[in-house]
Design a protein around this motif. Structure first.
Motif, PDB file in Angstrom:
ATOM      1  N   LEU A   1      10.064  87.802  80.740  1.00 29.85           N
ATOM      2  CA  LEU A   1       9.685  88.842  79.691  1.00 29.85           C
ATOM      3  C   LEU A   1      11.217  89.423  79.317  1.00 29.85           C
ATOM      4  O   LEU A   1      11.336  90.564  79.428  1.00 29.85           O
ATOM      5  CB  LEU A   1       8.674  89.899  80.109  1.00 29.85           C
ATOM      6  N   ARG A   2      11.723  88.757  78.370  1.00 25.92           N
ATOM      7  CA  ARG A   2      12.918  89.165  77.904  1.00 25.92           C
ATOM      8  C   ARG A   2      12.966  90.135  76.817  1.00 25.92           C
ATOM      9  O   ARG A   2      13.996  90.541  76.221  1.00 25.92           O
ATOM     10  CB  ARG A   2      13.731  87.808  77.319  1.00 25.92           C
ATOM     11  N   SER A   3      11.726  90.401  76.253  1.00 24.76           N
ATOM     12  CA  SER A   3      11.702  91.182  74.780  1.00 24.76           C
ATOM     13  C   SER A   3      11.128  92.516  75.186  1.00 24.76           C
ATOM     14  O   SER A   3      11.090  93.289  74.281  1.00 24.76           O
ATOM     15  CB  SER A   3      10.484  90.415  73.973  1.00 24.76           C
ATOM     16  N   LEU A   4      11.098  92.910  76.612  1.00 26.51           N
ATOM     17  CA  LEU A   4      10.660  94.200  76.797  1.00 26.51           C
ATOM     18  C   LEU A   4      11.635  95.264  76.542  1.00 26.51           C
ATOM     19  O   LEU A   4      12.813  95.147  76.690  1.00 26.51           O
ATOM     20  CB  LEU A   4      10.385  94.260  78.424  1.00 26.51           C
ATOM     21  N   THR A   5      11.021  96.397  75.933  1.00 22.82           N
ATOM     22  CA  THR A   5      12.012  97.453  75.731  1.00 22.82           C
ATOM     23  C   THR A   5      11.364  98.764  76.573  1.00 22.82           C
ATOM     24  O   THR A   5      12.042  99.707  76.886  1.00 22.82           O
ATOM     25  CB  THR A   5      11.761  97.972  74.359  1.00 22.82           C
ATOM     26  N   ARG A   6      10.228  98.654  77.100  1.00 30.58           N
ATOM     27  CA  ARG A   6       9.429  99.361  78.189  1.00 30.58           C
ATOM     28  C   ARG A   6       9.054  98.793  79.168  1.00 30.58           C
ATOM     29  O   ARG A   6       8.086  98.245  78.974  1.00 30.58           O
ATOM     30  CB  ARG A   6       8.528 100.571  77.237  1.00 30.58           C
ATOM     31  N   LEU A   7       9.321  99.277  80.303  1.00 35.49           N
ATOM     32  CA  LEU A   7       8.842  98.522  81.539  1.00 35.49           C
ATOM     33  C   LEU A   7       8.364  99.781  82.243  1.00 35.49           C
ATOM     34  O   LEU A   7       9.211 100.602  82.984  1.00 35.49           O
ATOM     35  CB  LEU A   7       9.445  97.633  82.079  1.00 35.49           C
ATOM     36  N   LYS A   8       7.085 100.061  82.962  1.00 37.65           N
ATOM     37  CA  LYS A   8       6.507 100.919  83.764  1.00 37.65           C
ATOM     38  C   LYS A   8       5.854 100.028  84.921  1.00 37.65           C
ATOM     39  O   LYS A   8       4.908  99.183  84.779  1.00 37.65           O
ATOM     40  CB  LYS A   8       5.620 101.752  83.493  1.00 37.65           C
TER      41      LYS A   8
END
Length: 444
Positions: free
Chosen positions: A131-138
């Motif tokens: 998932l290389r397009s993530l800008t937010r990860l929780k």
């Protein structure tokens, strides 16, 4: 574009599932089974799946995973299956499905107490790396016994998401020590776009070296505006706390949370924390948890002086139970609070500090002058607060015109009048607040 968050059956995209919808449902959606499926796959932007504390059978989880894997247009996904005992295999199935969604920009995956273990965490990490397009990860992986090995593999997967601006990790009670934290810290240093970092490591095995590595990582983030570090109930020494304080002071933060209860913080730690906090002139929200340390009245004075410099604070949570701040420390805190005219939310825990009636009166008068407060939580248990202190508290809450929620804890105090469990003036003040619509919660 605003995201739509529909509630769908977990198996809505499983082959053949839509045939079970009746004709009336098909008419209302205005689409054939195929059209509906294609619309969901291509146009659905965001979805929430809330299955917390549900007994998920393997076939249900498989159906959920199959459905998710087909939602190729998803940009935002929230899945909460905490305490659902999905185990290693279930988590892997879900991770495989999520890993296919290459357009995801925001992912919230809550797997606390789901039974992953170290191996399950490694499988999860392997899939998330795509998932290389993530800008937010929780990610919430609390209570999964992932250990240092699991955190190392998870850190490697996070490294691939180099576009991240927001990273939130809940890793409580996972037997994580300095080695695992070091791997995470190294990866955090390689994410230069981070503006928000939250890492919760409650009740692990992090020591001085781990705290130092975290501090170094935080110091290297140049765009940071929100920071939350939870290191309570670890083995962090006062030197480690000082390292973190120095790192915090190198930023221009708008929100800060430091959870450092049971961390051997004394005068020196309070001094460095105070110096760091006082430099954050743009701070609007501050949470400091120093419960059960050794701050004392001198340390309380330093922290109070630092807080008094933050005139723009809107929200303050100061938790300092069991620190022996005494009456002197309470007076210093009261003077600091009196100047924070922008406060809308205040939570103050000074229980078990021996502040007595004089200290309680000083704090009450200060709180009564904060006319913008909408929420007030005050914990004064175990402080020898008597009738005079109660009377001042009654006057204080009665002077807060915008108060919408009040929580007041006064258990374990002495009262000289013997007038019952609640002084009549305080009782009358509370009843008046309740009549005006304020939600009041007392424990005595």
């Amino acid at each position: 574009m605003a995201l739509d968050w529909p509630r769908l059956p977990s198996d809505v995209l499983v082959p053949g599932a839509l045939h079970f919808y009746d004709a009336a449902t098909a008419f209302r959606v205005g689409a054939t089974d195929r059209q509906m499926r294609n619309a969901l796959k291509q146009q659905l932007m965001g979805i929430k799946i809330m299955l917390r504390r549900k007994r998920l059978q393997p076939e249900v989880l498989l159906a959920l995973a199959q459905s998710l894997s087909q939602l190729e247009g998803l940009r935002a996904l929230e899945v909460d299956i905490s305490f659902s005992s999905v185990g290693e295999d279930g988590a892997y199935q879900l991770a495989q499905a999520v890993g296919i969604l290459r357009r995801l920009q925001s992912l919230e995956l809550l797997l606390g107490g789901a039974g992953l273990g170290r191996t399950g965490c490694e499988k999860l990490a392997k899939e998330l790396a795509s998932l290389r397009s993530l800008t937010r990860l929780k990610l919430d992986l609390s209570l999964n016994d992932i250990g240092d090995t699991g955190l190392r593999e998870l850190s490697k997967s996070i490294r691939a998401a180099f576009l991240l601006r927001v990273l939130v990790l809940d890793l409580n009670r996972n037997r994580i020590a300095d080695a695992g934290v070091g791997c995470l810290a190294q990866v955090v240093r390689e994410l230069p776009g981070l503006s928000e970092l939250q890492v919760s490591l409650f009740d692990n095995r992090v020591g001085e070296d781990g705290a130092r590595q975290l501090a170094a990582a935080v110091r290297g983030l140049r765009r940071l505006s929100r920071l939350a570090l939870g290191l309570n109930r670890n083995a962090v020494s006062e030197v480690g706390v000082q390292d973190i304080a120095h790192a915090v002071g190198s930023h221009s933060l708008r929100a800060l949370e430091l959870d450092l209860s049971v961390s051997s913080v004394g005068w020196a730690g309070a001094h460095d924390l105070g110096m760091a906090i006082s430099s954050l002139q743009d701070l609007q929200s501050l949470t400091i948890d120093l419960n059960v340390n050794h701050v004392g009245s001198a340390g309380a004075r330093l922290l109070a002086q630092a807080i008094s410099a933050l005139q723009g604070l809107v929200s303050l949570r100061l938790l300092a139970s069991g620190n022996r701040i005494r009456e002197v420390g309470a007076r210093e805190l009261a003077q600091a609070l009196a100047g924070l005219r922008q406060l809308a939310n205040l939570e103050l825990d000074v229980s078990g500090n021996g502040i007595g009636d004089p200290g309680a009166c000083e704090l009450a008068r200060a709180m009564g002058g904060l006319h913008g407060l909408g929420r007030l939580v005050a914990d004064l248990r175990g402080n020898l607060v008597g009738d005079h202190g109660e009377r001042e508290l009654a006057r204080a809450v009665g002077e807060l015109p915008r108060l919408e929620r009040l929580e007041l804890r006064l258990g374990g105090n002495c009262r000289s009048s013997g007038a019952g469990p609640l002084h009549h003036e305080l009782k009358n003040a509370v009843q008046k607040l309740q009549t005006g619509g304020c939600i009041c919660d007392f424990s005595y």
